[in-house]
Motif scaffolding. Structure first.
Motif, PDB file in Angstrom:
ATOM      1  N   VAL A   1     -17.760   8.193  -5.692  1.00 54.42           N
ATOM      2  CA  VAL A   1     -16.672   7.977  -4.743  1.00 54.42           C
ATOM      3  C   VAL A   1     -15.346   8.214  -5.463  1.00 54.42           C
ATOM      4  N   LEU A   2     -14.603   9.207  -5.023  1.00 59.36           N
ATOM      5  CA  LEU A   2     -13.292   9.511  -5.595  1.00 59.36           C
ATOM      6  C   LEU A   2     -12.216   9.036  -4.636  1.00 59.36           C
ATOM      7  N   VAL A   3     -11.403   8.092  -5.108  1.00 61.97           N
ATOM      8  CA  VAL A   3     -10.289   7.581  -4.314  1.00 61.97           C
ATOM      9  C   VAL A   3      -9.013   8.264  -4.790  1.00 61.97           C
ATOM     10  N   ILE A   4      -8.325   8.931  -3.890  1.00 64.48           N
ATOM     11  CA  ILE A   4      -7.104   9.648  -4.226  1.00 64.48           C
ATOM     12  C   ILE A   4      -5.914   8.896  -3.654  1.00 64.48           C
ATOM     13  N   ASP A   5      -5.063   8.409  -4.541  1.00 61.69           N
ATOM     14  CA  ASP A   5      -3.851   7.711  -4.123  1.00 61.69           C
ATOM     15  C   ASP A   5      -2.827   8.754  -3.686  1.00 61.69           C
ATOM     16  N   ALA A   6      -2.664   8.887  -2.377  1.00 60.82           N
ATOM     17  CA  ALA A   6      -1.779   9.906  -1.804  1.00 60.82           C
ATOM     18  C   ALA A   6      -0.462   9.313  -1.310  1.00 60.82           C
ATOM     19  N   THR A   7      -0.118   8.128  -1.788  1.00 64.61           N
ATOM     20  CA  THR A   7       1.127   7.477  -1.385  1.00 64.61           C
ATOM     21  C   THR A   7       2.338   8.337  -1.760  1.00 64.61           C
ATOM     22  N   PRO A   8       3.222   8.618  -0.823  1.00 61.15           N
ATOM     23  CA  PRO A   8       4.424   9.416  -1.133  1.00 61.15           C
ATOM     24  C   PRO A   8       5.490   8.539  -1.793  1.00 61.15           C
ATOM     25  N   ARG A   9       5.320   8.259  -3.070  1.00 63.24           N
ATOM     26  CA  ARG A   9       6.156   7.260  -3.739  1.00 63.24           C
ATOM     27  C   ARG A   9       7.619   7.691  -3.831  1.00 63.24           C
ATOM     28  N   PHE A  10       7.867   8.965  -4.038  1.00 57.33           N
ATOM     29  CA  PHE A  10       9.266   9.422  -4.065  1.00 57.33           C
ATOM     30  C   PHE A  10       9.929   9.219  -2.706  1.00 57.33           C
ATOM     31  N   ALA A  11       9.227   9.610  -1.643  1.00 54.10           N
ATOM     32  CA  ALA A  11       9.788   9.493  -0.292  1.00 54.10           C
ATOM     33  C   ALA A  11      10.050   8.036   0.069  1.00 54.10           C
ATOM     34  N   ILE A  12       9.135   7.159  -0.297  1.00 54.59           N
ATOM     35  CA  ILE A  12       9.316   5.735  -0.004  1.00 54.59           C
ATOM     36  C   ILE A  12      10.525   5.188  -0.750  1.00 54.59           C
ATOM     37  N   ARG A  13      10.636   5.557  -2.031  1.00 51.69           N
ATOM     38  CA  ARG A  13      11.756   5.047  -2.809  1.00 51.69           C
ATOM     39  C   ARG A  13      13.091   5.561  -2.267  1.00 51.69           C
ATOM     40  N   LEU A  14      13.134   6.823  -1.877  1.00 51.90           N
ATOM     41  CA  LEU A  14      14.360   7.375  -1.305  1.00 51.90           C
ATOM     42  C   LEU A  14      14.728   6.659  -0.005  1.00 51.90           C
ATOM     43  N   TRP A  15      13.718   6.343   0.799  1.00 51.50           N
ATOM     44  CA  TRP A  15      13.969   5.667   2.064  1.00 51.50           C
ATOM     45  C   TRP A  15      14.510   4.257   1.824  1.00 51.50           C
ATOM     46  N   GLU A  16      13.926   3.566   0.849  1.00 51.46           N
ATOM     47  CA  GLU A  16      14.409   2.224   0.515  1.00 51.46           C
ATOM     48  C   GLU A  16      15.860   2.272   0.029  1.00 51.46           C
ATOM     49  N   LEU A  17      16.155   3.248  -0.803  1.00 53.15           N
ATOM     50  CA  LEU A  17      17.527   3.368  -1.320  1.00 53.15           C
ATOM     51  C   LEU A  17      18.503   3.759  -0.217  1.00 53.15           C
ATOM     52  N   GLU A  18      18.055   4.598   0.698  1.00 53.10           N
ATOM     53  CA  GLU A  18      18.936   4.993   1.799  1.00 53.10           C
ATOM     54  C   GLU A  18      19.297   3.784   2.665  1.00 53.10           C
ATOM     55  N   LYS A  19      18.315   2.914   2.898  1.00 49.52           N
ATOM     56  CA  LYS A  19      18.614   1.699   3.651  1.00 49.52           C
ATOM     57  C   LYS A  19      19.602   0.832   2.880  1.00 49.52           C
ATOM     58  N   GLY A  20      19.449   0.789   1.554  1.00 51.95           N
ATOM     59  CA  GLY A  20      20.389   0.034   0.739  1.00 51.95           C
ATOM     60  C   GLY A  20      21.808   0.571   0.840  1.00 51.95           C
ATOM     61  N   ILE A  21      21.942   1.886   0.913  1.00 49.45           N
ATOM     62  CA  ILE A  21      23.263   2.506   1.065  1.00 49.45           C
ATOM     63  C   ILE A  21      23.878   2.118   2.408  1.00 49.45           C
ATOM     64  N   ILE A  22      23.061   2.135   3.465  1.00 51.85           N
ATOM     65  CA  ILE A  22      23.558   1.752   4.796  1.00 51.85           C
ATOM     66  C   ILE A  22      24.040   0.305   4.785  1.00 51.85           C
ATOM     67  N   GLU A  23      23.258  -0.568   4.151  1.00 53.44           N
ATOM     68  CA  GLU A  23      23.643  -1.980   4.092  1.00 53.44           C
ATOM     69  C   GLU A  23      24.927  -2.169   3.281  1.00 53.44           C
ATOM     70  N   ALA A  24      25.052  -1.419   2.190  1.00 58.98           N
ATOM     71  CA  ALA A  24      26.279  -1.514   1.374  1.00 58.98           C
ATOM     72  C   ALA A  24      27.495  -1.047   2.160  1.00 58.98           C
ATOM     73  N   ASP A  25      27.320  -0.006   2.973  1.00 55.74           N
ATOM     74  CA  ASP A  25      28.425   0.476   3.809  1.00 55.74           C
ATOM     75  C   ASP A  25      28.832  -0.576   4.830  1.00 55.74           C
ATOM     76  N   LEU A  26      27.831  -1.250   5.427  1.00 56.78           N
ATOM     77  CA  LEU A  26      28.133  -2.279   6.412  1.00 56.78           C
ATOM     78  C   LEU A  26      28.878  -3.456   5.777  1.00 56.78           C
ATOM     79  N   GLN A  27      28.551  -3.722   4.527  1.00 57.36           N
ATOM     80  CA  GLN A  27      29.197  -4.833   3.806  1.00 57.36           C
ATOM     81  C   GLN A  27      30.479  -4.393   3.104  1.00 57.36           C
ATOM     82  N   GLN A  28      30.763  -3.096   3.204  1.00 57.04           N
ATOM     83  CA  GLN A  28      31.949  -2.517   2.549  1.00 57.04           C
ATOM     84  C   GLN A  28      31.960  -2.830   1.047  1.00 57.04           C
ATOM     85  N   ASP A  29      30.771  -2.717   0.453  1.00 60.26           N
ATOM     86  CA  ASP A  29      30.609  -2.981  -0.984  1.00 60.26           C
ATOM     87  C   ASP A  29      30.507  -1.632  -1.694  1.00 60.26           C
TER      88      ASP A  29
END
Length: 418
Positions: free
Chosen positions: A75-103
């Motif tokens: 049984v070969l399990v292939i971890d196909a998680t798009p880790r770059f895409a997830i990290r970019l999405w998390e950071l993009e949300k952080g940017i939106i939150e920083a803009d809302l807080q004017q930080d």
């Protein structure tokens, strides 16, 4: 002395050892090594997980080339998680939150990290595209093994609070998320690997494959005719976010590539398929015409556009007498009535179990069962036929619950209901 115990007892003892403790146990003596080597191989080499990195692929190559342990992999399990895409999405949300807080300081810090991840993603993509190292490594491994019981694709998800602009995330992550599946299938074709099951990890199920990426398998498509004769089980999620406005019009009269791929699975016994396409409206009609699964025993169809009421029955007809379990979920009927579909299932199929949930009419209204807002039916023999016929006359529709298309973007998010 442990070494004086029967091998059966030695193997029971080793069942409680982790890999480091087991390694030390085997080094204790030649006798214990010999008595436990079979258990060691079964526990730690029968199933292997590979991440989509050159280092992880190298480890897999090294392990499978071993004279004794190499062919233990089943049984070969292939971890196909798009880790770059997830990290970019998390950071993009952080940017939106920083803009809302004017930080501004926080925004600048997150933006710098975002740019760094973008560079790493670009470097990784260029490496895979230019070297084809992933495909070469897996082809070598598969040639050595010859056959596998299962290839399992695992995808970690994101918490549902990241759902904001979910479709845009699905679109931006599809290339990274699809690469492991498409490359693995290419390696299967090149190596002529025989595999019985291709599926998704039931716990780490938050992924899908892009139809556009799947089309890159065209040069090796003919090889699947013989290779997939041994494939018994397929579970996959398909998404296609392209649209005709972008210049992706389907050629008139040409069968979609997805259907051509699925048509190779002639001995399939279990199919679990989720399919959403913004571009192709008639996937199920084409499947009914070109995909014949006479040995199909269990079938689950999720998120399909059903062009005509008879398309579902036409697709299932070749398995008449074999099909025992059917699940239809999150499907929208473009032309016809669900009452007729249920009646046809009752009269034409010999099912032992059926589950029907979240059906939608051509107008997008949700179907309720038993003249209520009930969204799910589950019936078993011996009264399945009578119950299904009764319910076919007791359908209503309304606008309760999420719209049909929202289920298409639910797959990457943990805890999201559609």
């Amino acid at each position: 002395m442990l070494s004086t115990l029967p091998t059966e007892l030695i193997e029971q003892v080793t069942d409680y050892l982790d890999v480091d403790s087991f390694r030390s146990f085997r080094l204790a003596s030649c006798s214990l090594n010999q008595q436990s080597i079979h258990s060691f191989r079964q526990r730690f080499f029968r199933t292997r997980t590979v991440a989509w990195t050159s280092e992880s692929l190298d480890r897999l190559t090294h392990i499978t080339s071993d004279a004794y342990f190499g062919r233990s992999l089943r049984v070969l399990v292939i971890d196909a998680t798009p880790r770059f895409a997830i990290r970019l999405w998390e950071l993009e949300k952080g940017i939106i939150e920083a803009d809302l807080q004017q930080d501004q300081d926080r925004r600048n810090d997150i933006q710098a990290r975002y740019s760094e991840v973008e560079v790493r993603l670009e470097q990784a993509t260029r490496f895979w595209n230019e070297t084809r190292y992933d495909r070469k490594a897996l082809t070598s491994v598969f040639e050595h093994l010859g056959n596998l019981q299962s290839i399992v694709f695992a995808y970690d998800g994101m918490k549902k609070n990241f759902l904001l602009f979910g479709r845009r995330y699905c679109e931006s992550s599809q290339n990274e998320m699809s690469r492991p599946f498409v490359t693995t299938m290419a390696a299967v074709a090149m190596s002529k690997l025989i595999v019985q099951t291709i599926t998704i990890d039931p716990q780490r199920r938050y992924g899908a494959v892009s139809t556009g990426r799947l089309e890159s398998l065209a040069p090796v498509m003919a090889r699947f005719d013989d290779i997939f004769l041994g494939l018994k089980v397929l579970k996959m999620n398909i998404r296609d976010w392209r649209s005709p406005e972008d210049g992706f019009e389907m050629p008139t009269g040409k069968t979609s590539f997805l259907v051509r791929f699925l048509s190779k699975l002639r001995n399939l016994e279990s199919l679990d398929l989720s399919c959403f396409s913004s571009l192709q409206e008639n996937v199920l009609s084409e499947m009914a015409q070109h995909c014949k699964y006479p040995r199909l025993k269990t079938c689950r169809l999720y998120l399909f556009k059903v062009p005509e009421a008879e398309d579902l029955l036409r697709f299932l007809e070749p398995a008449h007498g074999w099909l025992k379990s059917l699940t239809i979920s999150h499907c929208i009927l473009r032309n016809g009535e669900w009452s007729q579909v249920l009646a046809d299932f009752a009269s034409e199929l010999r099912l032992e179990r059926i589950e029907i949930s979240d059906l939608f009419t051509r107008t997008g209204a949700r179907v309720g069962f038993d003249q209520t807002m009930r969204r799910t039916l589950v019936f078993h023999e011996p009264h399945l036929k009578d119950q299904l016929l009764l319910q076919s006359e007791r359908l209503i529709d309304g606008n309760w619950g999420p719209a049909w298309h929202l289920a298409a973007v639910a797959y990457p998010f943990i805890g999201l209901h559609s």
